[in-house]
Motif scaffolding. Structure first.
Motif, PDB file in Angstrom:
ATOM      1  N   PHE A 161     -33.948 -26.866  -0.891  1.00 22.66           N
ATOM      2  CA  PHE A 161     -34.658 -25.864  -1.687  1.00 22.66           C
ATOM      3  C   PHE A 161     -35.972 -25.466  -1.018  1.00 22.66           C
ATOM      4  N   VAL A 162     -36.783 -26.484  -0.681  1.00 24.37           N
ATOM      5  CA  VAL A 162     -38.090 -26.195  -0.085  1.00 24.37           C
ATOM      6  C   VAL A 162     -37.930 -25.558   1.285  1.00 24.37           C
ATOM      7  N   MET A 163     -36.968 -26.078   2.062  1.00 19.65           N
ATOM      8  CA  MET A 163     -36.784 -25.545   3.409  1.00 19.65           C
ATOM      9  C   MET A 163     -36.362 -24.080   3.353  1.00 19.65           C
ATOM     10  N   TYR A 164     -35.522 -23.702   2.363  1.00 20.23           N
ATOM     11  CA  TYR A 164     -35.049 -22.327   2.264  1.00 20.23           C
ATOM     12  C   TYR A 164     -36.208 -21.396   1.898  1.00 20.23           C
ATOM     13  N   ILE A 165     -37.003 -21.801   0.908  1.00 22.56           N
ATOM     14  CA  ILE A 165     -38.167 -20.990   0.530  1.00 22.56           C
ATOM     15  C   ILE A 165     -39.085 -20.802   1.732  1.00 22.56           C
ATOM     16  N   TYR A 166     -39.300 -21.921   2.416  1.00 26.87           N
ATOM     17  CA  TYR A 166     -40.197 -21.936   3.572  1.00 26.87           C
ATOM     18  C   TYR A 166     -39.702 -20.976   4.651  1.00 26.87           C
ATOM     19  N   ALA A 167     -38.365 -21.008   4.899  1.00 26.14           N
ATOM     20  CA  ALA A 167     -37.804 -20.145   5.934  1.00 26.14           C
ATOM     21  C   ALA A 167     -37.948 -18.676   5.551  1.00 26.14           C
ATOM     22  N   ILE A 168     -37.790 -18.364   4.260  1.00 26.03           N
ATOM     23  CA  ILE A 168     -37.951 -16.974   3.817  1.00 26.03           C
ATOM     24  C   ILE A 168     -39.375 -16.500   4.123  1.00 26.03           C
ATOM     25  N   ILE A 169     -40.359 -17.345   3.752  1.00 26.80           N
ATOM     26  CA  ILE A 169     -41.748 -16.927   3.981  1.00 26.80           C
ATOM     27  C   ILE A 169     -42.035 -16.819   5.468  1.00 26.80           C
ATOM     28  N   ARG A 170     -41.491 -17.766   6.244  1.00 31.33           N
ATOM     29  CA  ARG A 170     -41.797 -17.714   7.678  1.00 31.33           C
ATOM     30  C   ARG A 170     -41.168 -16.502   8.353  1.00 31.33           C
ATOM     31  N   GLU A 171     -39.993 -16.072   7.856  1.00 33.39           N
ATOM     32  CA  GLU A 171     -39.392 -14.862   8.433  1.00 33.39           C
ATOM     33  C   GLU A 171     -40.293 -13.664   8.176  1.00 33.39           C
ATOM     34  N   LYS A 172     -40.875 -13.589   6.976  1.00 33.23           N
ATOM     35  CA  LYS A 172     -41.792 -12.478   6.668  1.00 33.23           C
ATOM     36  C   LYS A 172     -43.062 -12.593   7.510  1.00 33.23           C
ATOM     37  N   LEU A 173     -43.468 -13.835   7.729  1.00 30.81           N
ATOM     38  CA  LEU A 173     -44.722 -14.083   8.450  1.00 30.81           C
ATOM     39  C   LEU A 173     -44.650 -13.578   9.883  1.00 30.81           C
ATOM     40  N   GLU A 174     -43.441 -13.604  10.456  1.00 33.55           N
ATOM     41  CA  GLU A 174     -43.258 -13.157  11.832  1.00 33.55           C
ATOM     42  C   GLU A 174     -43.750 -11.723  12.013  1.00 33.55           C
ATOM     43  N   LEU A 175     -43.645 -10.920  10.941  1.00 32.94           N
ATOM     44  CA  LEU A 175     -43.966  -9.498  11.051  1.00 32.94           C
ATOM     45  C   LEU A 175     -45.445  -9.222  10.825  1.00 32.94           C
ATOM     46  N   ASN A 176     -46.198 -10.267  10.440  1.00 33.40           N
ATOM     47  CA  ASN A 176     -47.601 -10.032  10.094  1.00 33.40           C
ATOM     48  C   ASN A 176     -48.536 -10.481  11.207  1.00 33.40           C
ATOM     49  N   PRO A 177     -49.692  -9.833  11.293  1.00 34.60           N
ATOM     50  CA  PRO A 177     -50.646 -10.239  12.323  1.00 34.60           C
ATOM     51  C   PRO A 177     -51.315 -11.552  11.957  1.00 34.60           C
ATOM     52  N   VAL A 178     -51.100 -12.583  12.766  1.00 37.06           N
ATOM     53  CA  VAL A 178     -51.710 -13.891  12.544  1.00 37.06           C
ATOM     54  C   VAL A 178     -52.782 -14.069  13.612  1.00 37.06           C
ATOM     55  N   PRO A 179     -53.953 -14.615  13.255  1.00 38.42           N
ATOM     56  CA  PRO A 179     -54.975 -14.864  14.283  1.00 38.42           C
ATOM     57  C   PRO A 179     -54.382 -15.646  15.451  1.00 38.42           C
ATOM     58  N   LYS A 180     -54.845 -15.337  16.649  1.00 36.32           N
ATOM     59  CA  LYS A 180     -54.199 -15.863  17.846  1.00 36.32           C
ATOM     60  C   LYS A 180     -54.117 -17.387  17.852  1.00 36.32           C
ATOM     61  N   ALA A 181     -55.212 -18.035  17.441  1.00 33.55           N
ATOM     62  CA  ALA A 181     -55.242 -19.493  17.506  1.00 33.55           C
ATOM     63  C   ALA A 181     -54.261 -20.115  16.526  1.00 33.55           C
ATOM     64  N   PHE A 182     -53.922 -19.394  15.466  1.00 33.97           N
ATOM     65  CA  PHE A 182     -53.065 -19.977  14.431  1.00 33.97           C
ATOM     66  C   PHE A 182     -51.583 -19.731  14.670  1.00 33.97           C
ATOM     67  N   ARG A 183     -51.256 -18.964  15.713  1.00 33.75           N
ATOM     68  CA  ARG A 183     -49.847 -18.620  15.921  1.00 33.75           C
ATOM     69  C   ARG A 183     -49.005 -19.856  16.179  1.00 33.75           C
ATOM     70  N   GLY A 184     -47.770 -19.831  15.668  1.00 32.99           N
ATOM     71  CA  GLY A 184     -46.858 -20.950  15.911  1.00 32.99           C
ATOM     72  C   GLY A 184     -47.028 -22.046  14.884  1.00 32.99           C
ATOM     73  N   ILE A 185     -47.239 -23.273  15.359  1.00 34.21           N
ATOM     74  CA  ILE A 185     -47.240 -24.417  14.441  1.00 34.21           C
ATOM     75  C   ILE A 185     -48.430 -24.448  13.482  1.00 34.21           C
ATOM     76  N   PRO A 186     -49.664 -24.117  13.908  1.00 37.59           N
ATOM     77  CA  PRO A 186     -50.774 -24.207  12.949  1.00 37.59           C
ATOM     78  C   PRO A 186     -50.550 -23.415  11.671  1.00 37.59           C
ATOM     79  N   ILE A 187     -50.085 -22.180  11.779  1.00 35.90           N
ATOM     80  CA  ILE A 187     -49.893 -21.374  10.567  1.00 35.90           C
ATOM     81  C   ILE A 187     -48.729 -21.933   9.744  1.00 35.90           C
ATOM     82  N   ALA A 188     -47.737 -22.520  10.446  1.00 32.96           N
ATOM     83  CA  ALA A 188     -46.618 -23.137   9.728  1.00 32.96           C
ATOM     84  C   ALA A 188     -47.119 -24.298   8.875  1.00 32.96           C
ATOM     85  N   MET A 189     -48.109 -25.035   9.398  1.00 27.94           N
ATOM     86  CA  MET A 189     -48.679 -26.162   8.654  1.00 27.94           C
ATOM     87  C   MET A 189     -49.449 -25.672   7.432  1.00 27.94           C
ATOM     88  N   ILE A 190     -50.242 -24.615   7.628  1.00 27.68           N
ATOM     89  CA  ILE A 190     -51.027 -24.079   6.516  1.00 27.68           C
ATOM     90  C   ILE A 190     -50.094 -23.582   5.410  1.00 27.68           C
TER      91      ILE A 190
END
Lengths: 191, 230
Positions: free
Chosen positions: A146-175
């Protein structure tokens, strides 16, 4: 009955394996990037944990406890899990090539997924009866899925958004996981 | 084998190939037990013991060509048995001598068996290097991981409960009470950081800071390279 319901609810929401117990976080961060792969991994984990929970519980209760070798449980459980995963892989490959294609690549990863061994050991340390063990071993991986599916949905949307350079990849996934954990920690107030 | 190569081999686990911050392995214990510095130290000790011995044993069984040919096709089960045995020994020793710590770390001690760092080092390093080199590599990696989790738990504990608990096992009582900072500022510690949420937030923030540092360094190197070209 209420006891079993409490165990199921607690395992699914409050003590969620990813957001509260931190077991299987490695796979969560790695596989939770895409909806399809999170679903595949999640289903493979559900099947493995239920089977492994039953196998390890039975071995502990009927073999290790009478022989008084409880201290060997770590070694025995990890071997049982590894053998079980190998067996599942062979059986699925033989009987359902389509399912093997969908789950196959995730199966070898599961042996080293700490969620499986963690649930097997928790079943023993909490001294669960068979019914309690079955409910717990089913609710935990369903919570994982359940949690992994919700998480994957949000992360797919996140790919399309501008994330600060330092946070790209794992840091933003942690947040992002932290935000989900805040939401799930509130379920604790219900019981 | 000269001293410099050994030193580099040892030091690479700290910065260049830090298992937690660079390769992001072993995140489960790093998030779960880092609520107190003491837990991180305890986890570090357990991992140090297991990693050094597992690297030694793995490189011993894969060192001699004849034995290697025997072990290689079934290496995963062999590694699992070796590592699990070491973990059980660690578990028993901790239960006997560090009982309170054993209780706090709980399920995470047996879970060292499936810690990706140990498997990763066995597979990536120990299986094709000399026993002594493997021990040095294991020591470096384990200390690098310990350093990383101590950093995380330092920030989590100081922000979450306003204390630094370094070691309280036995008669030792090494606790720093830093509540006076909070009293001075007129605020209370942020409870969130000792909760599971804090683990994710802190780990994410530290990784982001490291990434920002690496980015700045790369930019500088790029500028320097461009300057040389001119």
């Amino acid at each position: 009955m209420t006891n079993l319901l409490t165990i199921a609810f607690t395992a699914f929401f409050i003590e969620n394996i990813l957001l509260y117990q931190f077991l299987g976080v490695c796979s969560f961060i790695g596989v939770g990037k895409k909806r399809s792969s999170s679903l595949g991994m999640g289903l493979a984990v559900v099947v493995t944990i239920i089977l492994a929970g039953m196998a390890t519980w039975a071995i502990y209760r009927y073999v290790m406890e009478p022989l008084d070798i409880g201290y060997m449980k770590t070694i025995v459980f990890i071997l049982v899990i590894a053998a079980l995963v190998q067996m599942m892989e062979t059986i699925i490959k033989k009987f359902s090539p389509a399912l093997y294609k969908a789950l196959g690549i995730y199966l070898p990863l599961i042996t080293t997924n700490c969620a499986v061994l963690g649930v097997a050991i928790t079943n023993i340390t909490r001294d669960y009866s068979f019914a309690e063990m079955l409910v717990y071993s089913a609710a935990i991986p369903l919570g994982y899925l359940f949690v992994m599916y919700i998480y994957a949905i949000i992360r797919e949307k996140l790919e399309l958004n501008p994330v600060p350079k330092a946070f790209r990849g794992i840091p933003i996934a942690m947040i992002l996981a932290a935000l989900l954990a805040i939401i799930f920690s509130r379920f604790g107030g219900l019981i | 084998m000269d001293i410099k190569a050994v030193r580099d081999n040892f030091l690479k686990g700290f910065i260049k190939e830090n298992p937690l911050f660079v390769t992001v392995l072993g995140t489960c214990p790093a998030l779960a037990i880092t609520t107190k510095v003491e837990n991180a130290v305890g986890m570090g000790i357990a991992l140090f013991f297991v990693l050094i011995l597992s690297n030694l044993l793995v490189s011993l069984v894969t060192f001699k060509p004849k034995l290697r040919a025997l072990v290689m096709p079934v290496r995963i089960p062999v590694y699992i048995v070796l590592i699990a045995t070491l973990v059980v020994i660690t578990e028993m020793l901790m239960e006997a001598f560090l009982q309170p710590l054993y209780v706090t770390l709980g399920v995470f001690i047996p879970l060292i068996v499936v810690n990706c760092i140990i498997f990763g080092r066995a597979e990536a390093y120990a299986s094709d290097h000399k026993p002594l080199d493997s021990v040095v590599d294991g020591a470096g990696m384990a200390l690098g991981f310990t350093m990383a989790i101590i950093i995380i738990s330092f920030f989590r504990e100081i922000l979450g409960s306003g204390m630094i608990t370094v070691w309280t096992q036995g008669n030792a009582d090494l606790v720093f009470d830093l509540h006076f900072i909070y009293d001075f500022l007129g605020i209370t510690p942020i409870d969130m950081f000792t909760k599971p949420v804090g683990g994710f937030v802190m780990f994410g923030l530290i990784l982001a800071v490291l990434a920002a540092g690496a980015n700045a360094k790369a930019e500088k190197a790029k500028l320097a390279a461009a300057g040389v070209k001119k």
